[in-house]
Design a protein around this motif. Structure first.
Motif, PDB file in Angstrom:
ATOM      1  N   MET A 127       0.821  -1.187   0.000  1.00  0.00           N
ATOM      2  CA  MET A 127       0.000   0.000   0.000  1.00  0.00           C
ATOM      3  C   MET A 127       0.869   1.255   0.000  1.00  0.00           C
ATOM      4  O   MET A 127       0.387   2.340   0.264  1.00  0.00           O
ATOM      5  N   LYS A 128       2.120   1.129  -0.341  1.00  0.00           N
ATOM      6  CA  LYS A 128       3.033   2.263  -0.262  1.00  0.00           C
ATOM      7  C   LYS A 128       2.690   3.380  -1.232  1.00  0.00           C
ATOM      8  O   LYS A 128       2.701   4.536  -0.868  1.00  0.00           O
ATOM      9  N   SER A 129       2.373   3.071  -2.465  1.00  0.00           N
ATOM     10  CA  SER A 129       2.102   4.138  -3.432  1.00  0.00           C
ATOM     11  C   SER A 129       0.809   3.871  -4.200  1.00  0.00           C
ATOM     12  O   SER A 129       0.730   4.116  -5.391  1.00  0.00           O
ATOM     13  N   GLU A 130      -0.194   3.405  -3.510  1.00  0.00           N
ATOM     14  CA  GLU A 130      -1.475   3.138  -4.147  1.00  0.00           C
ATOM     15  C   GLU A 130      -2.406   4.336  -3.975  1.00  0.00           C
ATOM     16  O   GLU A 130      -2.282   5.102  -3.027  1.00  0.00           O
ATOM     17  N   VAL A 131      -3.343   4.450  -4.890  1.00  0.00           N
ATOM     18  CA  VAL A 131      -4.323   5.522  -4.835  1.00  0.00           C
ATOM     19  C   VAL A 131      -5.425   5.140  -3.851  1.00  0.00           C
ATOM     20  O   VAL A 131      -5.984   4.049  -3.921  1.00  0.00           O
ATOM     21  N   ILE A 132      -5.735   6.049  -2.931  1.00  0.00           N
ATOM     22  CA  ILE A 132      -6.782   5.795  -1.954  1.00  0.00           C
ATOM     23  C   ILE A 132      -8.133   6.075  -2.595  1.00  0.00           C
ATOM     24  O   ILE A 132      -8.381   7.168  -3.092  1.00  0.00           O
ATOM     25  N   LYS A 133      -9.003   5.071  -2.587  1.00  0.00           N
ATOM     26  CA  LYS A 133     -10.353   5.239  -3.133  1.00  0.00           C
ATOM     27  C   LYS A 133     -11.292   5.829  -2.104  1.00  0.00           C
ATOM     28  O   LYS A 133     -12.101   6.702  -2.413  1.00  0.00           O
ATOM     29  N   GLN A 134     -11.199   5.342  -0.860  1.00  0.00           N
ATOM     30  CA  GLN A 134     -12.119   5.804   0.170  1.00  0.00           C
ATOM     31  C   GLN A 134     -11.490   5.630   1.544  1.00  0.00           C
ATOM     32  O   GLN A 134     -10.776   4.667   1.796  1.00  0.00           O
ATOM     33  N   PHE A 135     -11.767   6.592   2.436  1.00  0.00           N
ATOM     34  CA  PHE A 135     -11.321   6.539   3.824  1.00  0.00           C
ATOM     35  C   PHE A 135     -12.544   6.628   4.708  1.00  0.00           C
ATOM     36  O   PHE A 135     -13.435   7.439   4.472  1.00  0.00           O
ATOM     37  N   CYS A 136     -12.598   5.782   5.742  1.00  0.00           N
ATOM     38  CA  CYS A 136     -13.698   5.830   6.691  1.00  0.00           C
ATOM     39  C   CYS A 136     -13.101   5.795   8.095  1.00  0.00           C
ATOM     40  O   CYS A 136     -12.573   4.777   8.529  1.00  0.00           O
ATOM     41  N   GLY A 137     -13.162   6.931   8.787  1.00  0.00           N
ATOM     42  CA  GLY A 137     -12.644   7.026  10.146  1.00  0.00           C
ATOM     43  C   GLY A 137     -13.787   7.126  11.134  1.00  0.00           C
ATOM     44  O   GLY A 137     -14.569   8.063  11.083  1.00  0.00           O
ATOM     45  N   LEU A 138     -13.880   6.150  12.020  1.00  0.00           N
ATOM     46  CA  LEU A 138     -14.957   6.155  13.007  1.00  0.00           C
ATOM     47  C   LEU A 138     -14.552   6.922  14.259  1.00  0.00           C
ATOM     48  O   LEU A 138     -15.305   7.742  14.764  1.00  0.00           O
ATOM     49  N   ARG A 139     -13.378   6.628  14.786  1.00  0.00           N
ATOM     50  CA  ARG A 139     -12.849   7.267  15.983  1.00  0.00           C
ATOM     51  C   ARG A 139     -11.339   7.303  15.838  1.00  0.00           C
ATOM     52  O   ARG A 139     -10.777   6.830  14.857  1.00  0.00           O
ATOM     53  N   SER A 140     -10.703   7.814  16.870  1.00  0.00           N
ATOM     54  CA  SER A 140      -9.257   7.756  16.916  1.00  0.00           C
ATOM     55  C   SER A 140      -8.820   6.287  16.960  1.00  0.00           C
ATOM     56  O   SER A 140      -9.388   5.493  17.728  1.00  0.00           O
ATOM     57  N   SER A 164     -17.925   1.221  16.342  1.00  0.00           N
ATOM     58  CA  SER A 164     -18.984   2.101  16.798  1.00  0.00           C
ATOM     59  C   SER A 164     -18.681   3.501  16.291  1.00  0.00           C
ATOM     60  O   SER A 164     -17.528   3.948  16.329  1.00  0.00           O
ATOM     61  N   ALA A 165     -19.692   4.206  15.835  1.00  0.00           N
ATOM     62  CA  ALA A 165     -19.506   5.566  15.342  1.00  0.00           C
ATOM     63  C   ALA A 165     -19.551   6.582  16.476  1.00  0.00           C
ATOM     64  O   ALA A 165     -19.303   7.754  16.259  1.00  0.00           O
ATOM     65  N   LEU A 166     -19.862   6.150  17.685  1.00  0.00           N
ATOM     66  CA  LEU A 166     -19.936   7.059  18.825  1.00  0.00           C
ATOM     67  C   LEU A 166     -18.532   7.346  19.343  1.00  0.00           C
ATOM     68  O   LEU A 166     -17.820   6.442  19.771  1.00  0.00           O
ATOM     69  N   ASP A 167     -18.142   8.597  19.305  1.00  0.00           N
ATOM     70  CA  ASP A 167     -16.856   9.040  19.845  1.00  0.00           C
ATOM     71  C   ASP A 167     -17.154   9.914  21.045  1.00  0.00           C
ATOM     72  O   ASP A 167     -17.646  11.031  20.899  1.00  0.00           O
ATOM     73  N   ILE A 168     -16.882   9.417  22.260  1.00  0.00           N
ATOM     74  CA  ILE A 168     -17.267  10.139  23.466  1.00  0.00           C
ATOM     75  C   ILE A 168     -16.396  11.360  23.731  1.00  0.00           C
ATOM     76  O   ILE A 168     -16.726  12.163  24.588  1.00  0.00           O
ATOM     77  N   LYS A 169     -15.304  11.522  22.995  1.00  0.00           N
ATOM     78  CA  LYS A 169     -14.434  12.669  23.215  1.00  0.00           C
ATOM     79  C   LYS A 169     -14.720  13.824  22.256  1.00  0.00           C
ATOM     80  O   LYS A 169     -14.095  14.866  22.351  1.00  0.00           O
ATOM     81  N   ARG A 170     -15.645  13.612  21.326  1.00  0.00           N
ATOM     82  CA  ARG A 170     -15.939  14.660  20.344  1.00  0.00           C
ATOM     83  C   ARG A 170     -17.446  14.820  20.194  1.00  0.00           C
ATOM     84  O   ARG A 170     -18.207  13.890  20.408  1.00  0.00           O
ATOM     85  N   PHE A 171     -17.864  16.031  19.801  1.00  0.00           N
ATOM     86  CA  PHE A 171     -19.266  16.342  19.582  1.00  0.00           C
ATOM     87  C   PHE A 171     -19.547  16.247  18.084  1.00  0.00           C
ATOM     88  O   PHE A 171     -18.854  16.861  17.278  1.00  0.00           O
ATOM     89  N   ILE A 172     -20.544  15.463  17.695  1.00  0.00           N
ATOM     90  CA  ILE A 172     -20.876  15.263  16.285  1.00  0.00           C
ATOM     91  C   ILE A 172     -21.827  16.373  15.843  1.00  0.00           C
ATOM     92  O   ILE A 172     -22.859  16.616  16.476  1.00  0.00           O
ATOM     93  N   LEU A 173     -21.486  17.047  14.753  1.00  0.00           N
ATOM     94  CA  LEU A 173     -22.301  18.156  14.254  1.00  0.00           C
ATOM     95  C   LEU A 173     -23.529  17.650  13.504  1.00  0.00           C
ATOM     96  O   LEU A 173     -23.700  16.448  13.307  1.00  0.00           O
ATOM     97  N   ASN A 174     -24.380  18.571  13.057  1.00  0.00           N
ATOM     98  CA  ASN A 174     -25.665  18.221  12.443  1.00  0.00           C
ATOM     99  C   ASN A 174     -25.540  17.390  11.169  1.00  0.00           C
ATOM    100  O   ASN A 174     -26.455  16.645  10.835  1.00  0.00           O
ATOM    101  N   ASP A 175     -24.423  17.515  10.436  1.00  0.00           N
ATOM    102  CA  ASP A 175     -24.286  16.737   9.200  1.00  0.00           C
ATOM    103  C   ASP A 175     -24.005  15.257   9.469  1.00  0.00           C
ATOM    104  O   ASP A 175     -24.053  14.440   8.558  1.00  0.00           O
TER     105      ASP A 175
END
Length: 104
Positions: free
Chosen positions: A1-14, A80-91
């Motif tokens: 994965m050193k020089s591949e093109v990223i198609k999609q990133f999904c970050g749930l929490r830290s 889990s998409a719940l991150d207790i250290k951050r506030f999720i905005l309306n979007d």
């Protein structure tokens, strides 16, 4: 994965994310054993984020109590998409730290 093109990133929490490239997927989920991380797929991360759901993972390990070894089975909240250290905005995607405010 050193020089591949990223198609999609999904970050749930830290320390809990998935990166989909042209040929592979990189998955990181803190607190989950590597063998169970390998079974997680990118579409599961996206599904948890979009539906605001939870995915549990069953893992086994060897623990020691008083110099006696036992096998232990755990059922953990893997994704889990719940991150207790951050506030999720309306979007539903953007976040700000707790205590953050603007003068607007």
């Amino acid at each position: 994965m050193k020089s591949e093109v990223i198609k999609q990133f999904c970050g749930l929490r830290s320390k809990c994310y998935s990166i989909a490239t042209e040929s592979t997927n990189k998955v990181a989920a803190a607190g989950i054993k590597k063998s169970k991380q390998a079974a997680l797929k990118h579409h599961e991360f996206v599904e948890v984020l979009n539906e605001f759901s939870v995915k549990y993972v069953k893992q086994r390990g060897i623990v020691s109590h008083g110099q006696v070894l036992y096998t232990q089975e755990q059922i953990k909240k893997g994704l889990s998409a719940l991150d207790i250290k951050r506030f999720i905005l309306n979007d539903g995607i953007s976040t700000v730290p707790h205590g953050y405010f603007t003068k607007e």
